[in-house]
Scaffold this motif. Structure first.
Motif, PDB file in Angstrom:
ATOM      1  N   LEU A  15      -2.954  10.126  -3.660  1.00  0.00           N
ATOM      2  CA  LEU A  15      -3.185   9.098  -2.434  1.00  0.00           C
ATOM      3  C   LEU A  15      -4.843   9.303  -2.526  1.00  0.00           C
ATOM      4  O   LEU A  15      -5.297   8.487  -2.155  1.00  0.00           O
ATOM      5  CB  LEU A  15      -2.885   9.796  -1.113  1.00  0.00           C
ATOM      6  CG  LEU A  15      -1.349   9.353  -0.979  1.00  0.00           C
ATOM      7  CD1 LEU A  15      -0.874   9.955   0.338  1.00  0.00           C
ATOM      8  CD2 LEU A  15      -1.070   7.786  -0.802  1.00  0.00           C
ATOM      9  N   ALA A  16      -5.280  10.422  -3.044  1.00  0.00           N
ATOM     10  CA  ALA A  16      -6.693  10.384  -3.136  1.00  0.00           C
ATOM     11  C   ALA A  16      -7.279   9.457  -4.231  1.00  0.00           C
ATOM     12  O   ALA A  16      -8.155   8.749  -4.014  1.00  0.00           O
ATOM     13  CB  ALA A  16      -7.474  11.857  -3.539  1.00  0.00           C
ATOM     14  N   ALA A  17      -6.533   9.261  -5.238  1.00  0.00           N
ATOM     15  CA  ALA A  17      -7.100   8.464  -6.530  1.00  0.00           C
ATOM     16  C   ALA A  17      -6.729   6.878  -5.705  1.00  0.00           C
ATOM     17  O   ALA A  17      -7.395   6.160  -6.236  1.00  0.00           O
ATOM     18  CB  ALA A  17      -5.945   8.776  -7.657  1.00  0.00           C
ATOM     19  N   GLN A  18      -5.642   6.821  -5.165  1.00  0.00           N
ATOM     20  CA  GLN A  18      -5.120   5.515  -4.715  1.00  0.00           C
ATOM     21  C   GLN A  18      -6.382   4.845  -3.805  1.00  0.00           C
ATOM     22  O   GLN A  18      -6.804   3.628  -3.534  1.00  0.00           O
ATOM     23  CB  GLN A  18      -4.013   5.372  -3.990  1.00  0.00           C
ATOM     24  CG  GLN A  18      -2.758   5.606  -4.858  1.00  0.00           C
ATOM     25  CD  GLN A  18      -2.682   4.461  -5.695  1.00  0.00           C
ATOM     26  OE1 GLN A  18      -3.050   4.390  -6.806  1.00  0.00           O
ATOM     27  NE2 GLN A  18      -1.998   3.322  -5.110  1.00  0.00           N
ATOM     28  N   ALA A  19      -7.002   5.809  -2.821  1.00  0.00           N
ATOM     29  CA  ALA A  19      -7.952   5.516  -1.975  1.00  0.00           C
ATOM     30  C   ALA A  19      -9.289   5.330  -2.726  1.00  0.00           C
ATOM     31  O   ALA A  19      -9.999   4.247  -2.354  1.00  0.00           O
ATOM     32  CB  ALA A  19      -8.385   6.694  -0.943  1.00  0.00           C
ATOM     33  N   MET A  20      -9.420   5.894  -3.956  1.00  0.00           N
ATOM     34  CA  MET A  20     -10.583   5.290  -4.595  1.00  0.00           C
ATOM     35  C   MET A  20     -10.387   3.997  -5.334  1.00  0.00           C
ATOM     36  O   MET A  20     -11.447   3.282  -5.448  1.00  0.00           O
ATOM     37  CB  MET A  20     -10.747   6.355  -5.726  1.00  0.00           C
ATOM     38  CG  MET A  20     -11.180   7.781  -5.178  1.00  0.00           C
ATOM     39  SD  MET A  20     -12.714   7.893  -4.325  1.00  0.00           S
ATOM     40  CE  MET A  20     -12.274   7.994  -2.305  1.00  0.00           C
ATOM     41  N   ARG A  21      -9.388   3.870  -5.774  1.00  0.00           N
ATOM     42  CA  ARG A  21      -8.772   2.321  -6.461  1.00  0.00           C
ATOM     43  C   ARG A  21      -9.008   1.235  -5.422  1.00  0.00           C
ATOM     44  O   ARG A  21      -9.521   0.134  -5.780  1.00  0.00           O
ATOM     45  CB  ARG A  21      -7.831   2.389  -7.033  1.00  0.00           C
ATOM     46  CG  ARG A  21      -7.314   3.339  -8.199  1.00  0.00           C
ATOM     47  CD  ARG A  21      -5.986   3.010  -8.825  1.00  0.00           C
ATOM     48  NE  ARG A  21      -5.712   3.948 -10.244  1.00  0.00           N
ATOM     49  CZ  ARG A  21      -5.189   5.070 -10.171  1.00  0.00           C
ATOM     50  NH1 ARG A  21      -4.674   5.633  -8.903  1.00  0.00           N
ATOM     51  NH2 ARG A  21      -5.080   5.840 -11.205  1.00  0.00           N
ATOM     52  N   ALA A  22      -8.603   1.467  -4.284  1.00  0.00           N
ATOM     53  CA  ALA A  22      -8.730   0.378  -3.153  1.00  0.00           C
ATOM     54  C   ALA A  22     -10.059   0.282  -2.748  1.00  0.00           C
ATOM     55  O   ALA A  22     -10.152  -0.959  -2.173  1.00  0.00           O
ATOM     56  CB  ALA A  22      -7.756   0.895  -2.072  1.00  0.00           C
ATOM     57  N   ASP A  23     -11.024   0.864  -2.885  1.00  0.00           N
ATOM     58  CA  ASP A  23     -12.389   0.438  -2.452  1.00  0.00           C
ATOM     59  C   ASP A  23     -13.402   0.200  -3.626  1.00  0.00           C
ATOM     60  O   ASP A  23     -13.460   1.088  -4.487  1.00  0.00           O
ATOM     61  CB  ASP A  23     -13.017   1.829  -1.750  1.00  0.00           C
ATOM     62  CG  ASP A  23     -14.170   1.455  -1.120  1.00  0.00           C
ATOM     63  OD1 ASP A  23     -15.003   0.524  -1.458  1.00  0.00           O
ATOM     64  OD2 ASP A  23     -14.799   2.392  -0.281  1.00  0.00           O
ATOM     65  N   PRO A  24     -13.866  -0.940  -3.610  1.00  0.00           N
ATOM     66  CA  PRO A  24     -14.708  -1.393  -4.569  1.00  0.00           C
ATOM     67  C   PRO A  24     -15.884  -0.204  -4.886  1.00  0.00           C
ATOM     68  O   PRO A  24     -16.304  -0.248  -6.158  1.00  0.00           O
ATOM     69  CB  PRO A  24     -15.269  -2.876  -4.345  1.00  0.00           C
ATOM     70  CG  PRO A  24     -14.411  -3.386  -3.405  1.00  0.00           C
ATOM     71  CD  PRO A  24     -13.878  -2.156  -2.826  1.00  0.00           C
ATOM     72  N   GLU A  50       0.656  -1.107   0.038  1.00  0.00           N
ATOM     73  CA  GLU A  50      -0.027   0.156   0.068  1.00  0.00           C
ATOM     74  C   GLU A  50       0.649   1.273   0.159  1.00  0.00           C
ATOM     75  O   GLU A  50       1.672   1.282   0.678  1.00  0.00           O
ATOM     76  CB  GLU A  50      -0.812  -0.147   1.169  1.00  0.00           C
ATOM     77  CG  GLU A  50      -1.894   1.086   1.256  1.00  0.00           C
ATOM     78  CD  GLU A  50      -2.917   1.028   2.411  1.00  0.00           C
ATOM     79  OE1 GLU A  50      -4.006   0.582   2.008  1.00  0.00           O
ATOM     80  OE2 GLU A  50      -2.369   1.469   3.435  1.00  0.00           O
ATOM     81  N   ALA A  51       0.528   2.304  -0.626  1.00  0.00           N
ATOM     82  CA  ALA A  51       1.125   3.616  -0.804  1.00  0.00           C
ATOM     83  C   ALA A  51       1.493   4.106   0.697  1.00  0.00           C
ATOM     84  O   ALA A  51       0.413   4.177   1.454  1.00  0.00           O
ATOM     85  CB  ALA A  51       0.550   4.442  -1.655  1.00  0.00           C
ATOM     86  N   ALA A  52       2.493   4.689   0.815  1.00  0.00           N
ATOM     87  CA  ALA A  52       2.722   5.358   2.042  1.00  0.00           C
ATOM     88  C   ALA A  52       2.031   6.471   2.332  1.00  0.00           C
ATOM     89  O   ALA A  52       1.771   7.257   1.438  1.00  0.00           O
ATOM     90  CB  ALA A  52       4.230   5.931   2.197  1.00  0.00           C
ATOM     91  N   GLY A  53       1.454   6.723   3.418  1.00  0.00           N
ATOM     92  CA  GLY A  53       0.336   7.821   3.783  1.00  0.00           C
ATOM     93  C   GLY A  53      -0.949   7.438   3.356  1.00  0.00           C
ATOM     94  O   GLY A  53      -2.104   8.385   4.011  1.00  0.00           O
ATOM     95  N   LEU A  54      -1.444   6.376   2.727  1.00  0.00           N
ATOM     96  CA  LEU A  54      -2.685   5.975   2.516  1.00  0.00           C
ATOM     97  C   LEU A  54      -3.495   5.630   3.668  1.00  0.00           C
ATOM     98  O   LEU A  54      -4.606   6.042   3.916  1.00  0.00           O
ATOM     99  CB  LEU A  54      -2.890   5.006   1.454  1.00  0.00           C
ATOM    100  CG  LEU A  54      -4.190   4.494   0.981  1.00  0.00           C
ATOM    101  CD1 LEU A  54      -4.935   5.824   0.346  1.00  0.00           C
ATOM    102  CD2 LEU A  54      -4.074   3.296  -0.259  1.00  0.00           C
TER     103      LEU A  54
END
Length: 426
Positions: A104-113, A6-10
């Protein structure tokens, strides 16, 4: 295939977004704890992000309204708090950099179905916000709700209300009430035994003298009411609605025999812990103040009544967005019932100090007028009782502080909004 790291800070942003989501749904903000984020640096950053999102809630609302005229996506409750955190970083915490906010905002969106389909929308909104940030207006008009602005301008004037906006952006200093001597914190004296630290981010429990009970946290304005009781030493005093106990501690320090009452058992447990740390003792009663009938009357009552708490917006920015006229009116009705109950707990000639951490005249000045009409004898407060600080003392002998005033002392700065009136029971 090994799971990607997981990306640091996420992780900290997910925790921060969940806390912000609760506040957006009406909860009060409380800083994240070690149980929620173990790393103190992560915890500090998460709290900073949430605080910025709340402090600039108004300007962020305006920006979102311009960028997303169709409103928030449905059935994706995690989208809005993450967007607001990222906007707070982009617009108001530039030292943290733009890249991490967007990435990190984009990563958070990708991580949640439930939000994977919203990655492009999140990116587009944040990129456009980058382009528009120079035009974001930071005035009282954008920082506070219109309904409260109208009330405050009538009560305090437009210049004071603009100063409210500056106080919100600046945030609070850390004020401490000293038990005895300054434990060597390098603090500046404000008023009486209140000192001020301008280093806002220092954890209180790590300050020199904390574990030894040499001080407690209390805004300079909040420390005023207990000093005005002026009963004889050893007098029996009731602290109504006492938790978390700062005023109780002041009353014990003044030499009174103190009974502290609050209806909330959890908050009373915290009050007890605070007194233990300070080495103070008081009689503790967990009960509804409206039902409380003491075995014998008191010489003094301090009533810090439940209120809208709009005067605390420097440290609790969410309060101004959670208040409405109906809620304020309901609290005003409760306050009158509590004033009457406080009077019933007093000896003839006993002292009542009424206070609220509200900027609303309906909860302050009008309540004092009502109390006087109901037979409480006003006992005017003088500037000499505040070490000669005349600014907050009104012509009626009451105290009205607000964040547009400058606190006394060499470091100045702002302070909470408080109203205080003093009476004797005829």
């Amino acid at each position: 295939m090994p799971k990607s790291k997981e990306a640091a800070g996420l992780a900290l942003r997910r925790v921060a977004a969940e806390r912000l989501r609760g506040v957006l749904n009406g909860a009060s903000f409380s800083p994240l704890t070690a149980a929620e984020l173990e790393d103190p640096r992560d915890r500090a950053l998460a709290n900073r992000l949430v605080t910025a999102a709340l402090r600039y809630h108004g300007p962020i609302n305006r920006l979102i309204g311009g960028l997303m005229p169709r409103g928030m996506p449905r059935k994706a409750p995690a989208f809005e708090p993450m967007l607001r955190l990222s906007l707070a970083q982009l617009l108001f915490l530039p030292e943290l950099g733009d890249h991490s906010a967007i990435f990190l905002a984009a990563q958070a969106m990708r991580a949640d179905p439930a939000t994977q389909h919203l990655v492009k929308l999140m990116n587009a909104v944040l990129r456009e916000a980058q382009r528009r940030r120079e035009g974001v207006e930071l005035t009282a008009q954008t920082l506070f709700p219109p309904a409260l602005l109208d009330i405050w301008r009538r009560a305090y004037g437009s210049d004071a209300v603009e100063a409210f906006g500056r106080a919100l952006r600046e945030g609070p200093a850390l004020d401490l009430t000293l038990k005895d001597l300054d434990p060597g914190l390098g603090a500046s004296r404000v008023l009486a035994d209140t000192v001020r630290l301008l280093e806002r981010d220092r954890p209180v429990d790590q300050l020199a003298g904390y574990a030894q009970g040499k001080f407690w946290v209390q805004d300079a304005a909040a420390a005023i009411p207990a000093r005005l009781l002026l009963a004889r030493r050893g007098a029996r005093v009731l602290d109504l609605c006492a938790a978390p106990g700062g005023k109780t501690a002041q009353l014990v320090k003044a030499g009174y025999a103190v009974t502290a009452l609050d209806r909330d058992a959890t908050r009373m447990a915290r009050l007890e812990q605070n007194l233990e740390r300070l080495g103070y003792r008081a009689e503790l009663v967990t009960a509804d103040a409206l039902d409380y009938a003491p075995p014998m009357p008191f010489d003094g009552v301090l009533l810090d009544a439940p209120c809208s708490a709009t005067g605390t917006f420097r440290r609790h920015p969410e309060v101004v967005w959670h208040r409405d006229p109906a809620g304020i009116a309901a609290r005003a009705d409760l306050q009158r019932r509590l004033i009457a109950r406080a009077g019933a707990c007093l000896n003839a000639g006993g002292v009542l100090v009424y206070c609220v951490c509200s900027l609303e005249p309906e909860e302050g000045e009008r309540q004092a007028d009502w109390a006087a009409a109901e037979g409480f004898e006003p006992w005017p407060i003088t500037p000499e009782e505040l070490d000669g600080w005349a600014t907050p003392v009104t012509k009626d002998g009451r105290v009205r502080t607000h964040p547009g005033q400058t606190a006394p002392g060499e470091k100045g700065g702002t302070l909470d909004g408080f109203f205080v009136a003093r009476f004797r029971r005829r």
